[in-house]
Scaffold this motif. Structure first.
Motif, PDB file in Angstrom:
ATOM      1  N   ASN A 160       0.816  -1.217   0.000  1.00  0.00           N
ATOM      2  CA  ASN A 160       0.000   0.000   0.000  1.00  0.00           C
ATOM      3  C   ASN A 160       0.851   1.268   0.000  1.00  0.00           C
ATOM      4  N   GLN A 161       1.938   1.247   0.803  1.00  0.00           N
ATOM      5  CA  GLN A 161       2.757   2.465   0.865  1.00  0.00           C
ATOM      6  C   GLN A 161       3.476   2.709  -0.463  1.00  0.00           C
ATOM      7  N   GLU A 162       3.940   1.627  -1.084  1.00  0.00           N
ATOM      8  CA  GLU A 162       4.617   1.779  -2.382  1.00  0.00           C
ATOM      9  C   GLU A 162       3.641   2.311  -3.434  1.00  0.00           C
ATOM     10  N   ILE A 163       2.390   1.840  -3.378  1.00  0.00           N
ATOM     11  CA  ILE A 163       1.380   2.327  -4.335  1.00  0.00           C
ATOM     12  C   ILE A 163       1.121   3.815  -4.098  1.00  0.00           C
ATOM     13  N   ILE A 164       1.002   4.194  -2.832  1.00  0.00           N
ATOM     14  CA  ILE A 164       0.808   5.616  -2.512  1.00  0.00           C
ATOM     15  C   ILE A 164       1.969   6.434  -3.087  1.00  0.00           C
ATOM     16  N   ASP A 165       3.199   5.956  -2.857  1.00  0.00           N
ATOM     17  CA  ASP A 165       4.378   6.700  -3.315  1.00  0.00           C
ATOM     18  C   ASP A 165       4.398   6.856  -4.832  1.00  0.00           C
ATOM     19  N   LEU A 166       4.094   5.757  -5.548  1.00  0.00           N
ATOM     20  CA  LEU A 166       4.190   5.885  -7.014  1.00  0.00           C
ATOM     21  C   LEU A 166       3.046   6.721  -7.591  1.00  0.00           C
ATOM     22  N   LEU A 167       1.894   6.722  -6.925  1.00  0.00           N
ATOM     23  CA  LEU A 167       0.814   7.607  -7.379  1.00  0.00           C
ATOM     24  C   LEU A 167       1.184   9.069  -7.133  1.00  0.00           C
ATOM     25  N   ARG A 168       1.787   9.323  -5.975  1.00  0.00           N
ATOM     26  CA  ARG A 168       2.205  10.700  -5.665  1.00  0.00           C
ATOM     27  C   ARG A 168       3.282  11.162  -6.637  1.00  0.00           C
ATOM     28  N   ASP A 169       4.194  10.250  -6.976  1.00  0.00           N
ATOM     29  CA  ASP A 169       5.237  10.595  -7.949  1.00  0.00           C
ATOM     30  C   ASP A 169       4.620  10.937  -9.308  1.00  0.00           C
ATOM     31  N   ALA A 170       3.438  10.369  -9.577  1.00  0.00           N
ATOM     32  CA  ALA A 170       2.764  10.627 -10.861  1.00  0.00           C
ATOM     33  C   ALA A 170       1.886  11.879 -10.785  1.00  0.00           C
ATOM     34  N   GLY A 171       1.967  12.600  -9.666  1.00  0.00           N
ATOM     35  CA  GLY A 171       1.241  13.866  -9.555  1.00  0.00           C
ATOM     36  C   GLY A 171      -0.169  13.741  -8.992  1.00  0.00           C
ATOM     37  N   ILE A 172      -0.510  12.563  -8.476  1.00  0.00           N
ATOM     38  CA  ILE A 172      -1.843  12.356  -7.899  1.00  0.00           C
ATOM     39  C   ILE A 172      -1.754  12.593  -6.392  1.00  0.00           C
ATOM     40  N   THR A 173      -2.697  13.342  -5.845  1.00  0.00           N
ATOM     41  CA  THR A 173      -2.717  13.550  -4.397  1.00  0.00           C
ATOM     42  C   THR A 173      -3.386  12.350  -3.757  1.00  0.00           C
ATOM     43  N   VAL A 174      -2.683  11.671  -2.865  1.00  0.00           N
ATOM     44  CA  VAL A 174      -3.275  10.505  -2.198  1.00  0.00           C
ATOM     45  C   VAL A 174      -3.457  10.848  -0.723  1.00  0.00           C
ATOM     46  N   LEU A 175      -4.674  10.725  -0.243  1.00  0.00           N
ATOM     47  CA  LEU A 175      -4.970  11.030   1.152  1.00  0.00           C
ATOM     48  C   LEU A 175      -4.914   9.744   1.971  1.00  0.00           C
ATOM     49  N   ASP A 176      -4.088   9.781   3.006  1.00  0.00           N
ATOM     50  CA  ASP A 176      -3.956   8.638   3.898  1.00  0.00           C
ATOM     51  C   ASP A 176      -4.273   9.151   5.304  1.00  0.00           C
ATOM     52  N   ASP A 177      -5.560   9.348   5.565  1.00  0.00           N
ATOM     53  CA  ASP A 177      -6.053   9.929   6.820  1.00  0.00           C
ATOM     54  C   ASP A 177      -5.512  11.343   7.020  1.00  0.00           C
ATOM     55  N   GLU A 178      -5.732  12.179   6.047  1.00  0.00           N
ATOM     56  CA  GLU A 178      -5.253  13.565   6.097  1.00  0.00           C
ATOM     57  C   GLU A 178      -6.116  14.424   5.173  1.00  0.00           C
ATOM     58  N   GLY A 179      -5.784  15.697   5.100  1.00  0.00           N
ATOM     59  CA  GLY A 179      -6.554  16.600   4.258  1.00  0.00           C
ATOM     60  C   GLY A 179      -5.673  17.335   3.273  1.00  0.00           C
ATOM     61  N   THR A 180      -6.315  17.906   2.267  1.00  0.00           N
ATOM     62  CA  THR A 180      -5.582  18.720   1.292  1.00  0.00           C
ATOM     63  C   THR A 180      -6.521  19.817   0.808  1.00  0.00           C
ATOM     64  N   VAL A 181      -5.954  20.915   0.350  1.00  0.00           N
ATOM     65  CA  VAL A 181      -6.780  21.983  -0.216  1.00  0.00           C
ATOM     66  C   VAL A 181      -6.432  22.125  -1.694  1.00  0.00           C
ATOM     67  N   VAL A 182      -7.467  22.011  -2.529  1.00  0.00           N
ATOM     68  CA  VAL A 182      -7.271  22.128  -3.978  1.00  0.00           C
ATOM     69  C   VAL A 182      -7.842  23.475  -4.410  1.00  0.00           C
ATOM     70  N   PRO A 183      -6.996  24.374  -4.913  1.00  0.00           N
ATOM     71  CA  PRO A 183      -7.538  25.651  -5.384  1.00  0.00           C
ATOM     72  C   PRO A 183      -8.202  25.486  -6.750  1.00  0.00           C
ATOM     73  N   VAL A 184      -9.450  25.949  -6.860  1.00  0.00           N
ATOM     74  CA  VAL A 184     -10.172  25.859  -8.137  1.00  0.00           C
ATOM     75  C   VAL A 184     -10.748  27.243  -8.447  1.00  0.00           C
ATOM     76  N   ASP A 185     -10.143  27.958  -9.382  1.00  0.00           N
ATOM     77  CA  ASP A 185     -10.611  29.293  -9.776  1.00  0.00           C
ATOM     78  C   ASP A 185     -10.885  30.183  -8.568  1.00  0.00           C
ATOM     79  N   GLY A 186      -9.957  30.229  -7.657  1.00  0.00           N
ATOM     80  CA  GLY A 186     -10.098  31.104  -6.493  1.00  0.00           C
ATOM     81  C   GLY A 186     -10.929  30.518  -5.368  1.00  0.00           C
TER      82      GLY A 186
END
Lengths: 242, 81
Positions: A79-105
């Protein structure tokens, strides 16, 4: 305020045999949506090779992609390796955390992770008895607590919870009731209701139904591919027109 | 003859645990010597693998593969929340 167009899907279960198929279906997604949320079970066996297929299918899209893993993605203990390679591909992977995506302000906050089971209020497992039972329940309890904190800390205009497991029974309708405790937990809904969110996206229940609501009134959508039967579904927040 | 209930349980477990399938959402019903598989998968190859694994787990029984393919359609209408 600008409308937000949220594309969502789960349980895409990609592997070598489906390489290229899903990507074809999501070409042009930027004309329909501002962000793509993927609610787990990206692979079948959770192998690194399958993870690479997922990274190829989901990377390089013109809109941000936020994903969580599902139980299948844990099966091979990579699972951790999959998370890492997805993140390396520019995908945000949430593993019990949050993120803020800016969309047109507009700041779109997304919090979540895989989630886990345990069942629903009145018919659920308790942290009692054998260590195995206690560990099962405690796993969900810990996840719910981390989601609550992640939601609280999100500084965003809109908040969405992204999960693999379900927070409510509503969207499990169609599944055998005997397996509900393996499909989700009310504790996930309780965490979202405590901090507030505009939408709760999940997958996992292939035989379930799309629409439900948490006890606190947050709309829940089961976007498992066999449920929505489309490459993704688009939910519009904050406006009548998308 | 083995109790159908246990045959169904064994087939269901095999479908979930066998590396060729790892399918959790297939319904297995056993009536006499007939085994019925129902559910949805995303490609024909997976449908056949499920049937193969079920046959191995229920030797001597007649397996009916009633699994359908999920057709992933282009996105449809949006929902306004």
């Amino acid at each position: 305020m600008t409308e937000l167009r949220i594309a969502a899907v789960a349980d895409i279960h990609l592997g070598e045999d489906l390489r290229g198929h899903y990507r074809k279906k999501i070409e042009g997604i930027e004309r329909r949506a501002d962000v793509l949320l993927v609610g787990g079970d990206l692979t079948r066996h959770g192998t690194i090779a399958e993870g690479r297929v997922v990274a190829e299918e989901l990377s390089g899209l013109p809109i941000p992609v936020v994903a969580v893993l599902g139980n299948h993605d844990y099966h091979s203990d990579h699972n951790q390796e999959i998370i890492d390679l997805l993140r390396d591909a520019g995908i945000t992977v949430l593993d019990d955390e949050g993120t803020v995506v800016p969309v047109d302000g507009v700041r779109l906050g997304v919090a979540g992770g895989k989630g886990f089971g345990g069942g629903f209020a009145g018919k659920c497992a308790s942290e009692f008895g054998e260590p195995e039972t206690k560990a099962f329940v405690r796993h969900t309890k810990d996840i719910a607590e981390r989601w609550r904190r992640a939601l609280k800390e999100l500084d965003a205009d809109h908040k969405i919870v992204l999960s693999h497991y379900s927070p409510v029974k509503d969207t499990l309708m169609g599944e055998p009731p005997e397996i509900y405790p393996f499909l989700g937990s009310y504790m996930l809904a309780e965490a979202a209701d405590a901090e507030g969110a505009d939408l709760f996206i999940h997958g996992h229940a292939h035989a379930g139904t799309e629409k439900g609501v948490t006890p606190g009134g947050i709309r829940v959508r089961n976007v498992a591919l066999p449920v929505i039967k489309h490459a993704y579904t688009v939910y519009c927040l904050n406006g009548d027109d998308c | 003859m083995e109790t159908p209930h246990y045959v169904a349980a064994r087939v269901q477990r095999a479908l979930a645990e066998d590396e060729r399938t790892t399918e959790l959402g297939i319904r297995v019903d056993v009536r006499g010597e007939q085994v019925y598989l129902r559910g949805q998968v995303s490609c024909d190859e997976r449908r056949h693998q499920i049937e193969n694994v079920a046959r191995e787990a229920a030797p001597g029984l007649h397996v009916h593969n009633e699994i359908s393919l999920v057709e992933v359609r282009e996105p449809g209408e949006e929902e306004h929340l």
